[in-house]
Design a protein around this motif. Structure first.
Motif, PDB file in Angstrom:
ATOM      1  N   LEU B 179      41.049  -9.370  31.109  1.00 19.94           N
ATOM      2  CA  LEU B 179      41.946 -10.448  30.829  1.00 19.94           C
ATOM      3  C   LEU B 179      42.315 -11.184  32.061  1.00 19.94           C
ATOM      4  CD1 LEU B 179      44.547  -8.599  28.410  1.00 19.94           C
ATOM      5  CD2 LEU B 179      43.031 -10.633  28.000  1.00 19.94           C
ATOM      6  N   LEU B 180      42.122 -10.232  33.356  1.00 22.19           N
ATOM      7  CA  LEU B 180      42.756 -10.943  34.514  1.00 22.19           C
ATOM      8  C   LEU B 180      41.509 -11.778  35.271  1.00 22.19           C
ATOM      9  CD1 LEU B 180      44.876  -8.015  35.894  1.00 22.19           C
ATOM     10  CD2 LEU B 180      45.483  -9.983  34.900  1.00 22.19           C
ATOM     11  N   ALA B 181      40.330 -10.973  35.076  1.00 21.39           N
ATOM     12  CA  ALA B 181      39.275 -11.737  36.041  1.00 21.39           C
ATOM     13  C   ALA B 181      38.151 -12.186  35.164  1.00 21.39           C
ATOM     14  CB  ALA B 181      39.015 -10.322  37.119  1.00 21.39           C
ATOM     15  N   GLY B 182      38.135 -11.955  33.938  1.00 22.99           N
ATOM     16  CA  GLY B 182      37.067 -12.251  33.201  1.00 22.99           C
ATOM     17  C   GLY B 182      37.268 -13.906  32.939  1.00 22.99           C
ATOM     18  N   ALA B 183      36.126 -14.462  32.444  1.00 32.38           N
ATOM     19  CA  ALA B 183      36.198 -15.795  32.094  1.00 32.38           C
ATOM     20  C   ALA B 183      37.057 -15.902  31.093  1.00 32.38           C
ATOM     21  CB  ALA B 183      34.718 -16.124  31.629  1.00 32.38           C
ATOM     22  N   PRO B 184      38.154 -17.041  31.158  1.00 28.36           N
ATOM     23  CA  PRO B 184      39.264 -17.048  30.118  1.00 28.36           C
ATOM     24  C   PRO B 184      38.532 -17.675  28.854  1.00 28.36           C
ATOM     25  CG  PRO B 184      39.214 -19.107  31.542  1.00 28.36           C
ATOM     26  CD  PRO B 184      38.085 -18.067  32.113  1.00 28.36           C
ATOM     27  N   PHE B 185      39.631 -17.518  27.992  1.00 32.55           N
ATOM     28  CA  PHE B 185      39.107 -17.805  26.409  1.00 32.55           C
ATOM     29  C   PHE B 185      38.875 -19.031  26.335  1.00 32.55           C
ATOM     30  CE2 PHE B 185      40.662 -19.104  22.209  1.00 32.55           C
ATOM     31  CZ  PHE B 185      39.983 -18.162  21.293  1.00 32.55           C
ATOM     32  N   GLY B 186      37.737 -19.349  25.392  1.00 32.19           N
ATOM     33  CA  GLY B 186      37.204 -20.732  25.386  1.00 32.19           C
ATOM     34  C   GLY B 186      36.155 -21.185  26.297  1.00 32.19           C
ATOM     35  N   THR B 187      36.008 -20.450  27.533  1.00 31.06           N
ATOM     36  CA  THR B 187      35.138 -20.969  28.170  1.00 31.06           C
ATOM     37  C   THR B 187      33.626 -20.635  28.153  1.00 31.06           C
ATOM     38  OG1 THR B 187      35.416 -19.058  29.596  1.00 31.06           O
ATOM     39  CG2 THR B 187      36.608 -20.774  30.314  1.00 31.06           C
ATOM     40  N   THR B 188      33.361 -19.520  27.381  1.00 28.59           N
ATOM     41  CA  THR B 188      32.003 -19.334  27.022  1.00 28.59           C
ATOM     42  C   THR B 188      31.887 -19.396  25.738  1.00 28.59           C
ATOM     43  OG1 THR B 188      32.553 -16.875  27.277  1.00 28.59           O
ATOM     44  CG2 THR B 188      31.671 -18.021  29.209  1.00 28.59           C
ATOM     45  N   ARG B 189      30.655 -19.040  25.290  1.00 34.70           N
ATOM     46  CA  ARG B 189      30.241 -19.226  23.726  1.00 34.70           C
ATOM     47  C   ARG B 189      30.828 -18.138  23.099  1.00 34.70           C
ATOM     48  NH1 ARG B 189      25.605 -20.956  21.267  1.00 34.70           N
ATOM     49  NH2 ARG B 189      26.045 -21.168  19.110  1.00 34.70           N
ATOM     50  N   SER B 190      30.711 -16.706  23.671  1.00 37.57           N
ATOM     51  CA  SER B 190      31.145 -15.695  23.028  1.00 37.57           C
ATOM     52  C   SER B 190      32.589 -15.570  22.947  1.00 37.57           C
ATOM     53  CB  SER B 190      30.634 -14.345  23.619  1.00 37.57           C
ATOM     54  OG  SER B 190      31.060 -14.364  24.947  1.00 37.57           O
ATOM     55  N   LYS B 191      33.319 -16.552  23.878  1.00 36.37           N
ATOM     56  CA  LYS B 191      34.738 -16.154  23.903  1.00 36.37           C
ATOM     57  C   LYS B 191      35.413 -17.722  23.070  1.00 36.37           C
ATOM     58  CE  LYS B 191      35.139 -13.466  27.785  1.00 36.37           C
ATOM     59  NZ  LYS B 191      35.842 -13.320  29.155  1.00 36.37           N
ATOM     60  N   THR B 192      34.637 -18.370  22.276  1.00 32.89           N
ATOM     61  CA  THR B 192      35.060 -19.505  21.791  1.00 32.89           C
ATOM     62  C   THR B 192      35.069 -19.408  20.287  1.00 32.89           C
ATOM     63  OG1 THR B 192      33.960 -20.684  23.599  1.00 32.89           O
ATOM     64  CG2 THR B 192      35.343 -22.031  21.901  1.00 32.89           C
ATOM     65  N   ILE B 193      36.154 -19.730  19.572  1.00 31.85           N
ATOM     66  CA  ILE B 193      36.239 -19.708  18.082  1.00 31.85           C
ATOM     67  C   ILE B 193      35.208 -20.835  17.709  1.00 31.85           C
ATOM     68  CG2 ILE B 193      37.302 -19.728  16.054  1.00 31.85           C
ATOM     69  CD1 ILE B 193      39.641 -18.458  17.426  1.00 31.85           C
ATOM     70  N   PRO B 194      34.182 -20.688  16.775  1.00 29.55           N
ATOM     71  CA  PRO B 194      33.561 -21.908  16.366  1.00 29.55           C
ATOM     72  C   PRO B 194      34.352 -22.948  15.786  1.00 29.55           C
ATOM     73  CG  PRO B 194      32.535 -19.860  15.502  1.00 29.55           C
ATOM     74  CD  PRO B 194      33.676 -19.544  16.289  1.00 29.55           C
ATOM     75  N   LYS B 195      34.046 -24.096  15.870  1.00 26.54           N
ATOM     76  CA  LYS B 195      34.953 -25.335  15.413  1.00 26.54           C
ATOM     77  C   LYS B 195      35.202 -25.275  13.911  1.00 26.54           C
ATOM     78  CE  LYS B 195      34.360 -29.354  18.337  1.00 26.54           C
ATOM     79  NZ  LYS B 195      33.060 -30.409  18.462  1.00 26.54           N
ATOM     80  N   GLU B 196      34.384 -24.808  13.241  1.00 27.67           N
ATOM     81  CA  GLU B 196      34.385 -24.985  11.795  1.00 27.67           C
ATOM     82  C   GLU B 196      35.370 -23.849  11.452  1.00 27.67           C
ATOM     83  OE1 GLU B 196      31.453 -24.895  13.601  1.00 27.67           O
ATOM     84  OE2 GLU B 196      31.733 -22.822  12.819  1.00 27.67           O
ATOM     85  N   HIS B 197      35.571 -22.907  12.213  1.00 27.19           N
ATOM     86  CA  HIS B 197      36.558 -21.667  12.103  1.00 27.19           C
ATOM     87  C   HIS B 197      38.093 -21.852  12.584  1.00 27.19           C
ATOM     88  CE1 HIS B 197      33.791 -19.284   9.908  1.00 27.19           C
ATOM     89  NE2 HIS B 197      32.784 -19.517  10.791  1.00 27.19           N
ATOM     90  N   LEU B 198      37.799 -22.870  13.383  1.00 22.52           N
ATOM     91  CA  LEU B 198      39.214 -23.225  14.281  1.00 22.52           C
ATOM     92  C   LEU B 198      40.324 -23.588  13.175  1.00 22.52           C
ATOM     93  CD1 LEU B 198      39.611 -23.150  17.004  1.00 22.52           C
ATOM     94  CD2 LEU B 198      39.430 -25.453  17.286  1.00 22.52           C
ATOM     95  N   ALA B 199      40.167 -24.195  12.115  1.00 25.60           N
ATOM     96  CA  ALA B 199      41.187 -24.565  11.394  1.00 25.60           C
ATOM     97  C   ALA B 199      41.654 -23.340  10.606  1.00 25.60           C
ATOM     98  CB  ALA B 199      40.384 -25.594  10.282  1.00 25.60           C
TER      99      ALA B 199
END
Lengths: 193, 1164
Positions: B179-199
């Motif tokens: 949480l502190l030092a890792g890549a923040p949410f949305g920066t990498t692929r594995s941390k992003t919700i796919p667009k179609e699912h965002l809704a």
């Protein structure tokens, strides 16, 4: 230590710390002289002084103590109180009261508990558990639901099992030997307060 | 400690003696002195303390202080009343304080520092205790329902503790760094919700199935980045992830094993399979914690059931009703259980399979379909145990065995559930990961292509769409298995087929995260399980309780006792459920690092809910599994569970390739490669070299071998220890059967050492027995007097006890035998005829003794003490009464009554005679005179006896065996000469040290010997008494009979002589007392069989009196039997005696019985 009024002097508290089998916690809700005093006091508010710094001589009769919720359901309540009273009649001073719950706490060593358990079951105070004691114990335990024959049988069997010296009654040595092997003696012979 | 103190005290012994006397008095007031080992010692200690106050010798002072400290340290284990403890403590502390400073300054500082430290630690402990969670709550439950129910909550709390640690481990080393030092949410692929699912990512539906935002969060494996070092400090997250995942298991194992070891150490005593069934059922049945009327009632009922059960078991141990039916029933039951187990496993597998298929076929899944798996699993875990319980009733096992069976079955069920679930999941994972290599080239191209694309390159993705979709159309058929997994992600709301497929393809690398999937399933299962638990508590317990309570009035049957009743709190099953729950956590913890944290919350909720439910609407289970014993049982199951839950995780880690596009180990071949990678890249070269050596077969194989050898060795040691353990136990047992005497002795010593009163009594009886008189009956006052003298003598009693008794028993063998042989000769006539004769010898005895000067001398002493004692006697009596205040009509009452009976008169007489020793003769005459009259004779006779008693008692006589022997022979020859002989003997014995009283030991045992040895002296008394007794018999009450029995016992003892044979015999007799009684010859046979040792002394002994002695022995044994079975036997013996009164040995029997009675008294 956080007590509003001083029931005990520090010295007294310290003494209790050393003597009692259970470590004392001075906060509310736990085993501590102050709390025990509270319990003791509420049994007879008009009799028990609030100030125990001078060791007042005050005893509560058996009838009052037996009514504590911790003891009320116990079939051996009278015996417990009697065993811990110095006069054998069940009048407990505060110190004896503390002693009672100290011995019955879960931290008390097995030997100590065994001694007092023996006293409790020794109804006629002859230092032996004879058949008569066993009968009484059984009847108290089962609220006399067993038939006399059954009681007889159980008493005989129990004595036969534990009696090492063949005198047809259980001495303390017999009793200790037996009780030290009981798997749940320690866990059941204790009262929380 | 004692040696030191002894030496210290040595100088001022006289002072201490006086003090001890005082303290003894004080003690005698105390009621419970009997088994207070330390009582006596402590009073001595106090005295010593006083004494040592003046000494200035530093060494002494130091020792004193040490000693005091020991007192302080041990004080809490001593069974003293509180007031005494306080006093002793205060005293000890004062001394320590006073002298410690005086000793040396540094020492004083040291102790002050230590004191401070101790106080601090105590404070700390207090604080810690306060923070023990739910202490008060558990206490309350415990006081309501007893330790059984509380054990569940304690177990829960313990699990809670474990989970806290696990949470801290995962939280501190994985979640927080990420949480502190890792890549923040949305920066990498594995941390992003796919667009179609965002809704739909925030829909309750999605969240519920742990998709959307939850899926892409620290909750699951997939979120963690694969970057080797994160943050400015370069935290190696992947390594930490792996290590923590393993540490979770390691910690759980260690803590579990430690707890188990501790528990087994605690319950070591109970490990032995010794059977005290009934005793335990009587003495350990009541749970002192119970404070609730209902619980008390049900506990009482349970105890009654228990006892009845035990009785029934005892009565018909072998009685089996229609074995065939039972066996078939049990077979049936087991088949049923197996079937239901298999069914549940099949159902789970089927459901997982079905969900897979459903996902394939239907684009949209209903809520039910999505949660089907966990709901079914939870339902099974809820329902199956009850079904098992029903089945168990078929089997008609003993409740405890059936409970065991039940537990085992439930455990198997839970395990089966978990396993079939995890296997089904892994199956799915397998298909998931295998699709990639299996899929056709173009598909794999796509994936690889996508993989190569920079993950955040969302913009480029859009351009790719058309191409991808195009390709998709060609490979839809092959992609179907993949679809399943994609759908399971919760992406049910796809708009069109086309876009859906596009979705799948774009998400596929991301969704391929099987670790996340497993984690999700486990978390889901855990959540559903929690919901079901809550629901079951509310429905089954609470609503049912409400219904039962409030509708019972308007229902035609009694709801409270008939059908619905109140819900029972089933400890065992609830504990199993906890274990199951913990198993889920372990299984999923690696894939979902926050699972322990969730479990902590769950446990907290469960704690409050359960405790509330227990207190409001549950009644305790009737058959409570024994708390303390079950503890380790639970733990063992937990361990089992841990191991079995670890297996799939380890298997998955080892077997499967980590997902390529998510999680900390993406891109690696195996998850554990992280270790070797780290070693290779981040450690110095030499380390990796060393590692490669270490991991090479050259090292590993020997290491393995070594391990095996170690295990074998340890096992061998364990086996040998077990063997020795068994042997020791056997030895113990044989010792116990053979050597009951010893045990009894110890017990006696134990009893005697502390309580002076007891000692007094015993010693008195002892002495009186020596003289072969029954002091307790006839003259309680002298008895007590004797004890008083005892008090004066400074004694290390416990030490002296055994040796003395033994020497007495062994050394005096011959003599005693002779004496015993003699006694029958002495009583050749019938009772009634002998009445006058009897008196004369007995009377003559004392008179003779009076003549001898030495005797006078002795007597003077004794008399002096007598008079003292007489005055003090009331005191004693009081103490006696105090000791046995509540005594029923039993032994003691008899004793005291008998004692008091003739008391006053006796005293008077004693007073008269004893001060003026020369008047003894006249005294002897007086009895005679009374003899003519029937009733009063009793008292009078007693007097002389008493007087005499003292004389013989003095002669404790090891030193003069020959003489006594001679005298005994004389006795055999003629009764009339006894007076002279007695004189002689008395002369010999007169100078025996008055400290004899110290020999108070297990008096009863050896009494007999002494009696015999002094037979010569006491013979007439015996005879007289015996006759007297026989005369009186009818008039006498039970108490008297007992006395007689006592005598007989002592007699028998001397004849028996050897300790071991004796013990054996006692058993024998116990078992078949009636038989022995039937005929003397019989008993003789038995004896010869049982104890050859017994016979030996006889043969060695006076050959002339051999026959008679054997007779005696027989009688003795008979009497012994008598002793064991007190009342009835005595009565019988009496009647028998009446019949056989003409026979000599019967007469002796009578005497013996008297002695035996003494024994009983002494026991008191």
């Amino acid at each position: 230590m956080g007590n509003k009024q001083t029931i005990f002097t520090d010295e007294q508290l310290d003494a209790y710390q050393v003597i009692l089998t259970k470590p004392i916690v001075v906060f509310v809700g736990f085993f501590s002289p102050s709390r025990l005093h509270g319990r003791y006091h509420e049994l007879a508010p008009h009799l028990v002084p609030m100030d125990y710094t001078k060791d007042p001589d005050c005893k509560l009769p058996l009838a009052l103590i037996v009514n504590m919720p911790e003891l009320k359901e116990n079939p051996f309540r009278n015996r417990i109180v009697e065993s811990f009273s110095e006069d054998g009649m069940g009048n407990l001073s505060f110190n004896e009261f503390v002693d009672m719950f100290s011995v019955l706490s879960e931290m008390a060593p097995r030997e100590l508990k065994a001694i007092y358990a023996f006293k409790i079951y020794d109804f006629n105070v002859d230092n032996y558990l004879c058949k008569e004691d066993l009968e009484k114990t059984l009847n108290k335990l089962t609220k006399e639901e067993l038939t006399p024959e059954e009681v007889q049988l159980v008493c005989e069997k129990a004595i036969e099992e534990a009696d090492l010296d063949g005198d047809n009654k259980l001495s303390f040595a017999d009793f200790e030997n037996m009780i030290s092997r009981a798997p749940d003696f320690l866990s059941t012979f204790h009262i929380r307060i | 400690m004692s040696t030191v103190s002894e030496s210290l005290v040595g100088s001022s012994r006289s002072l201490s003696a006086a003090k001890r006397h005082k303290s003894v008095r004080k003690n005698s007031r105390r009621i419970y002195s009997a088994y207070q080992d330390h009582d006596q010692g402590s009073s001595d200690e106090e005295d010593k303390v006083d004494e040592r106050v003046d000494s200035d010798d530093p060494e002494e002072m130091f020792q004193n202080i040490q000693y005091q400290k020991e007192i302080i340290a041990n004080i809490r284990t001593r069974p003293w009343p509180m007031r005494r403890k306080l006093k002793v403590l205060k005293h000890a502390r004062e001394i320590v304080l006073k002298y410690e400073g005086r000793l040396t300054r540094t020492r004083g500082y040291q102790t002050a520092g230590a004191d401070m430290l101790k106080k601090m630690s105590r404070m700390l402990y207090n604080i810690v205790v306060v923070f023990i969670p739910w202490e008060v709550r558990i206490k309350k439950i415990e006081s309501h329902f007893g330790s059984g129910v509380a054990s569940y909550f304690i177990f829960l709390r313990w699990l809670f503790g474990i989970n806290i640690v696990l949470t801290i481990m995962t939280g501190a080393f994985i979640v927080l760094p990420e949480l502190l030092a890792g890549a923040p949410f949305g920066t990498t692929r594995s941390k992003t919700i796919p667009k179609e699912h965002l809704a739909s990512a925030q829909d309750l539906d999605t969240i519920w199935s742990l998709g959307g935002y939850l899926q892409y969060s620290v909750l699951f494996y997939g979120y963690y980045g694969r970057v080797r070092k994160i943050g400015s400090a370069g935290y190696r997250l992947p390594l930490a992830y792996f290590l923590v995942g393993m540490a979770v298991f390691a910690y759980s194992f260690i803590i579990l094993l430690r707890k188990m070891a501790k528990n087994s150490r605690l319950s070591l005593a109970s490990a032995s399979d010794e059977n005290f069934t009934f005793c335990w059922r009587v003495f350990c049945a009541w749970d002192y914690l119970i404070g609730n009327p209902e619980a008390a009632e049900s506990k009482g009922a349970a105890i009654v059931n228990n006892i009845r059960e035990a009785i029934v078991e005892e009565q018909e141990k072998k009685k089996d009703t229609s074995l065939a039916v039972l066996i078939s029933l049990r077979l049936l039951a087991n088949i049923l259980v197996l079937m239901s187990l298999a069914g549940s496993i099949y159902i789970i597998y089927f459901v997982v399979d079905r969900s897979q298929k459903l996902e394939q076929e239907k684009p949209e899944l209903t809520l039910w379909e999505k949660n089907e798996v966990s709901v079914v699993v939870s339902l099974i875990t809820m329902i199956a145990p009850s079904a098992f319980e029903l089945v168990a009733q078929l089997e008609m096992y003993h409740p405890r065995t059936s409970l065991r069976f039940q537990l085992a079955r439930v455990l198997v069920l839970y395990l089966g559930n978990l396993y079939s679930l995890i296997i089904a999941l892994l199956d799915k994972v397998n298909s998931m990961s295998s699709t990639i290599p299996v899929s056709p080239a173009n598909w794999s191209d796509t994936s690889s292509y996508l993989a190569t694309i920079a993950q955040p390159a969302a913009s480029s993705l859009s351009t790719l769409v058309s191409e991808i979709s195009h390709r998709n159309s060609t490979i839809t058929t092959t992609a179907t298995p993949l679809d399943v997994t994609n759908r399971s992600r919760g992406s049910s709301d796809t708009f069109s087929n086309q876009t859906a497929q596009f979705d799948k393809n774009t998400r596929s690398p991301q969704d391929q995260c099987w670790e996340t999937y497993v984690g999700q399933e486990m978390l889901k299962l855990s959540i559903i399980d929690m919901i079901f638990t809550v629901a079951s508590i509310l429905l089954i317990d609470f609503i049912r309780g409400l219904v039962v309570r409030y509708l019972s009035d308007c229902c035609c049957w009694d709801l409270e006792s008939k059908f619905p009743e109140y819900g029972e709190f089933k400890i065992a099953e609830n504990v199993l459920h906890l274990i199951y729950n913990q198993g889920m956590i372990w299984m999923g913890a690696f894939f979902s690092p926050c699972l322990p944290a969730f479990n902590v919350l769950k446990l907290i909720g469960l704690m409050y809910l359960r405790s509330w439910a227990v207190l409001t609407c549950n009644v305790p289970h009737q058959q409570v599994f024994k708390a303390s014993r079950s503890n380790n049982f639970y733990l063992a199951m937990l361990l089992f569970m841990l191991f079995l839950c670890m297996l799939p995780t380890i298997f998955a880690i080892v077997r499967y390739r980590p997902s390529q596009h998510c999680g900390p180990f993406s891109g690696q071949e195996k998850i554990y490669d992280i270790i070797s990678e780290t070693v290779a890249s981040d450690f110095p070269l030499w380390f990796s070299k060393v590692m490669s050596y270490v991991t090479s077969p050259v090292v590993v194989l020997p290491a393995l071998l070594l391990l095996f050898m170690l295990i074998y060795y340890l096992q061998a040691i364990a086996r040998s220890l077990k063997f020795t353990n068994n042997q020791l136990m056997m030895q113990l047992q044989t010792e116990r059967t053979d050597d009951k005497k010893k045990v009894f002795q110890m017990a006696a010593a134990r009893l005697q050492a502390p309580g002076e009163e007891v000692v007094e009594q015993k010693s008195d009886e002892h002495e009186s027995d020596i003289t072969s008189q029954d002091p307790s009956i006839q003259t309680p006052s002298p008895q007590r007097n004797g004890s008083v003298t005892n008090l004066h003598t400074p004694g290390q009693r416990s030490n002296s006890i055994r040796t003395i008794t033994q020497s007495a028993s062994r050394g005096e063998l011959n003599r005693a035998v002779a004496g015993s042989s003699r006694s029958p000769a002495a009583i050749p006539k019938q009772r009634l005829e002998q009445v006058p004769n009897r008196h004369t010898p007995s009377l003559g005895g004392p008179s003779g003794s009076c003549r001898s000067k030495s005797y006078y001398h002795k007597v003077c002493n004794h008399q002096a003490s007598y008079s003292d004692n007489i005055q003090s006697d009331p005191l004693y009596r009081k103490t006696l009464r105090a000791i046995h205040p509540v005594e029923p009509a039993g032994i003691i009452t008899a004793h005291s009554y008998g004692g008091r009976h003739g008391h006053a008169t006796r005293y008077v007489i004693v007073n008269e005679h004893e001060p003026r020793k020369k008047l003894l003769r006249s005294a002897t005459r007086i009895p005679r005179h009374y003899l003519m009259e029937e009733e009063p004779a009793e008292i009078l006779e007693l007097y002389p006896c008493n007087i005499k008693r003292y004389t013989p008692r003095t002669p404790h006589q090891q030193p003069h065996p020959h003489r006594s022997h001679l005298s005994q022979q004389n006795l055999n020859e003629d009764e009339e000469k006894e007076g002279k002989r007695r004189r002689r003997v008395l002369l010999e014995k007169a100078y025996r040290p008055c400290s004899l009283s110290d020999l108070h030991q297990p008096a009863h045992f050896y009494i007999g010997d002494r009696v015999e040895s002094h037979m010569s002296v006491a013979k007439d008394i015996h005879v007289g008494r015996g006759r007297y007794r026989s005369q009186e018999e009818d008039e006498e009450e039970e108490g008297d009979i007992r006395w007689r029995g006592l005598k007989s016992h002592s007699r028998s003892q001397d004849s028996v002589r050897g300790a071991e044979p004796q013990l054996v015999r006692t058993r024998r007799h116990l078992n078949s007392p009636g038989r022995n009684w039937q005929s003397p010859t019989r008993s003789r046979q038995i004896k010869s069989k049982t104890g050859p040792n017994l016979e030996q002394p006889l043969t060695e002994s006076d050959s002339a009196s051999l026959a008679s002695s054997s007779d005696q022995q027989n009688s003795g044994t008979d009497q012994y039997i008598q002793v064991i079975h007190n009342k009835e036997r005595y009565l019988k013996s009496d009647t028998r005696q009446g019949k056989l009164s003409k026979k000599r040995f019967k007469e002796t029997l009578d005497l013996d019985s008297l002695e035996a009675n003494d024994l009983v008294c002494s026991n008191v």
